[in-house]
Each structure stands twice: as C-alpha cells, then as structure tokens.
Design an enzyme around this catalytic site. Structure first.
Site, PDB file in Angstrom:
ATOM      1  N   GLU A   1       0.831  -1.200   0.000  1.00  0.00           N
ATOM      2  CA  GLU A   1       0.000   0.000   0.000  1.00  0.00           C
ATOM      3  C   GLU A   1       0.867   1.252   0.000  1.00  0.00           C
ATOM      4  OE1 GLU A   1      -4.044  -1.382   2.374  1.00  0.00           O
ATOM      5  OE2 GLU A   1      -2.499  -0.306   3.481  1.00  0.00           O
ATOM      6  N   CYS A   2       0.708   2.102  -0.996  1.00  0.00           N
ATOM      7  CA  CYS A   2       1.314   3.436  -1.045  1.00  0.00           C
ATOM      8  C   CYS A   2       2.837   3.368  -0.929  1.00  0.00           C
ATOM      9  CB  CYS A   2       0.700   4.334   0.020  1.00  0.00           C
ATOM     10  SG  CYS A   2       0.902   6.098  -0.338  1.00  0.00           S
ATOM     11  N   GLY A   3       3.405   3.534   0.255  1.00  0.00           N
ATOM     12  CA  GLY A   3       4.846   3.379   0.406  1.00  0.00           C
ATOM     13  C   GLY A   3       5.309   2.003  -0.021  1.00  0.00           C
TER      14      GLY A   3
END
Length: 447
Positions: free
Chosen positions: A323-325
């Site tokens: 997720e994201c990072g």
C-alpha cells in the site's frame, strides 16, 4: 446496567478548525491522565495514521481509528468498546473542525463519532485575537447540532490575565482550561502531516502544561457522565498461527490501521515484524508492506539485501500486498530531489516524488480483475494521500477499480504482478479481506 452494556468514561476533544490546538490538548490530556495512574485508551477520529503513533507512545495502549465512512457505524461502536475493555477512561481526538465531514456533510466528522458513541465533547478554541466574540463562536458550534453534547470548552493560545478576565465575563458553558500561548508546544511536520512519535520532544512537554492549565478532575467527571454503551465484543478467533505474514515496520513503513493487524491475527496469521532497511527477509508465507516514508530512506532501502530477497521471493510466488509506500518500494525505481534509487523491482513501474500532494481523500472500490488473488467483486473502503506518482508499463493489469478516489491511473489501482498486488489505496480491512489475504498465505505455505 445490564450484562450486555458497558460503562466507559469517555471524552471527545474537538476543535473549531484544524490548527486550533486539539492535538496538543488531546495528547497532553492523555499524558496527564496516564501520569495520574489511569489506564487511558486513545482513539483518533478519521483516517490519520500519524496522531495514533503519538497516542500509543503516550498511553502504552494501541490507539484505534474511528471512521464511520470507512468502517460503518456498527464497527465504530465495536472497535470502541472492544479496545476500551480494561481502560479507566477513553480520550478521543477529533478531526478538523467539530462538524467537518466528507464532501461538506457531517458524515465521519468528529460530531458524527461523538453521536454514535453518545460521548460528551470538549471544544478547543483558539482565542488569539478574540475576547467576547469567542462566545458567539462557541454558541454556534454547540448549538448547530442539538444531538451533540458539549460539556465545556478549553481556551488555547490565551494572552494576559486581562484577556482571560474579558472572556470569563460572559461565559455560557463551563471552562475546563486556559492555555497561554506557547509556541514550543507545536509539533514538527512533514509532507504527510506531523512528525512521527519519537521524532521530536514537543509531545512530551504537553502533559505538564495540561495538568497545570486545565481542570483535570472536571474533565474526568464530564467523561464519567457518559451513558453506558451496548457491548460489541470481537467475534471468535480462528485457529491462530496457521500462517506467518511478514509486516514491514520501521521508519520507512509505519502506516497501518491497528484494526487491520487485529483482523489478520483473528483470521489465523502470526505477524512477523521486520525492517526492509536493516533486516533480511524473514521466513514467511506472505508480505504486507504498508505506507510510510520510503522516499526519506531510499538509499538505505536500496543498499539493504532485503530488496533482492523480496524480488526473488516474489518470483517464487510469495504473495505480497503493498500500500502506497509499499507500492513505491515494490517498483523498479524511485526518483527524488536527491537522485534515482533502485528498489525491489517486483511491479512493472517507476515512482517519482512530487512537490505537492497528488491525491488526498477517501476511496471506495472493489476487486475487478479475475486474475487477482482476491475474489472479484469484493468491496472495500479506505483512504489515499501521497506526494508521489507511479508510472506503470502500458500493459499493466490492475486488481482494483475505484468508484471514489484516484488510484494509480484512471481510477485503477492495485498493480498485479504474479502473486503481488500493490496500489496507492490504504484499505481499512474487512474481515473478508483479511481472511482472503490469509488464504493466499495458506495456499503458498501448502505448496
């Protein structure tokens, strides 16, 4: 009080607007109550990841998010009552202004959570540059929705004794504190919000100020006046320890909803926490790479042997959810002002940091691709907030379609690469989502 009810003393620390000082008051109050020997259960209204790290560090109990949009009202109640068991008092930090919710409505506002939990609030008002006018402000906030119970107010950034006496002259609701202006109480920030817990000293100073400047006994009394709530306990857990899920947890990967981890454990996973910067890849059946700040630690991530180990494990079929990072880390490279860094190279994309945020807000979507490891049609909600852009290859496949939110491209999110799925969306896991992630790990472990 019946057997299916529980009495939890609780108070919501609300604000007139972002920046009025509610984080200072909420964290300071948590610290002051903890210093008195009380077991304090902290909560944060909304999808924020950072404030809960401060709450957890102060109280020694995991702070939980309360967000009616992502969770639903029943889940707000269940999370609150379950997490508060064994606590003496719950302190709930609000979000934005008291009545500010999604799309200009009251949904998922601080007031919305306060009503769901039948919790009294204390309104934090920044009184710099005001005297009598603050009472008009308070009357508007407290009278706007009669279903919201405001027990009192805390005045922040106050001036002289004369300033205090002018405001005291026409008070309409009880005052629980007068906090003089003190710029040293501010907390450092970066592009995704406040600095994380442990990165500064600002939070540690606030409890003494709140103890000195606020009526702690009065606040406890107001919290104790909250009515009993229906008890919503956790569902029975599955067989524990069926599989091992590795969870990246360090300065670069630190954005996780506590309930997501709880759900994975309840679905039968042992969680193995490790640092992709400093550790080798542990022996696990699945990886969960959350959000955070990989751009601040790109060099360390590039130099760590863990990235090649993760790439090799992905090639061998290890299920990975990012997720994201986590999405950035699983990409081939990351470009920042400092240079270009090689990363895990699991997903067919390259990432670049930008000077301003590229997406901010709630997401609502479903699994839309039949080749995804998740069941097609599985719905989810969550949040996105990032300063990067990911440039995927033209033939990239996506697992998720968003009805609300931006995703990676054209409301598509969740790049599929073998048994890896990585996207920008921070999902608030449902039980089913967690169970399907554990099922992927179970399938891998049995092969």
């Amino acid at each position: 009080m019946s057997d299916n009810q529980i009495h939890i003393p609780r108070i919501v620390i609300a604000g007139t607007h972002s920046g009025c000082g509610k984080t200072t008051v909420a964290t300071g109050l948590m610290g002051a109550l903890t210093a008195r020997g009380l077991k304090v259960q902290p909560f944060k209204v909304g999808p924020d990841f950072i404030d809960p790290t401060h709450h957890t560090a102060i109280c020694g109990r995991s702070s939980r998010n309360l967000d009616p949009y992502m969770m639903g009202k029943d889940e707000v109640m269940r999370t609150f009552t379950s997490a508060s068991e064994g606590a003496d008092i719950a302190v709930i930090e609000g979000v934005m202004g008291l009545h500010d919710g999604i799309d200009g409505t009251g949904i998922s506002s601080t007031a919305d959570c306060a009503k769901i939990l039948s919790s009294p609030i204390i309104l934090v008002c920044d009184v710099k540059g005001m005297s009598r006018s603050v009472h008009a402000l308070i009357m508007g906030y407290t009278g706007f929705d009669p279903a919201v119970t405001c027990s009192g107010v805390i005045y922040n950034r106050g001036g002289s004794e004369r300033h205090r006496s002018m405001i005291r002259l026409e008070e309409t609701i009880p005052s629980f504190g007068w906090i003089p202006r003190n710029d040293s109480l501010t907390v450092g920030s970066r592009h995704l919000g406040l600095a994380m817990a442990g990165e500064g000293e600002g939070m540690e100073k606030t409890s003494a100020v709140i103890e000195e400047c606020c009526e702690i006994e009065g606040i406890i009394k107001a919290a104790s006046a909250a009515p009993p709530l229906p008890m919503r306990r956790e569902e029975g857990s599955s067989e524990s320890g069926k599989v091992r899920i590795g969870v990246a947890m360090d300065q670069a990967f630190c954005f996780y909803y506590a309930e997501n981890l709880t759900r994975l454990r309840r679905a039968g996973a042992d969680l193995i926490f490790f640092s992709p910067m400093t550790n080798h890849l542990p022996d696990v059946d699945c990886l969960y790479l959350g959000g955070g700040y990989p751009e601040l630690y790109a060099k360390a991530l590039e130099e760590s042997p863990c990235r090649q180990e993760i790439q090799k494990a992905a090639e061998g079929g290890l299920p990975i959810y990012g997720e994201c990072g986590g999405l950035i880390y699983l990409s081939r490279s990351l470009s920042t002002d400092e240079g270009r860094y090689s990363l895990a190279g699991v997903v067919p994309a390259d990432a670049e940091m930008k000077s301003r945020f590229q997406a901010l807000g709630y997401i609502d979507g479903e699994v839309s691709h039949t080749s995804s490891s998740f069941t097609k049609g599985l719905s989810f909600r969550g949040h996105e907030f990032h300063y990067s852009t990911v440039y995927p290859d033209t033939d990239t496949r996506y697992a998720f379609t968003l009805k609300r939110g931006k995703g990676i491209m054209d409301q598509q999110d969740g790049i599929i690469a073998g048994e890896t799925i990585a996207g920008y969306s921070h999902l608030y896991f449902t039980d089913r989502f967690a169970e399907e992630l554990v099922a992927m790990a179970t399938k891998y472990s049995s092969e």
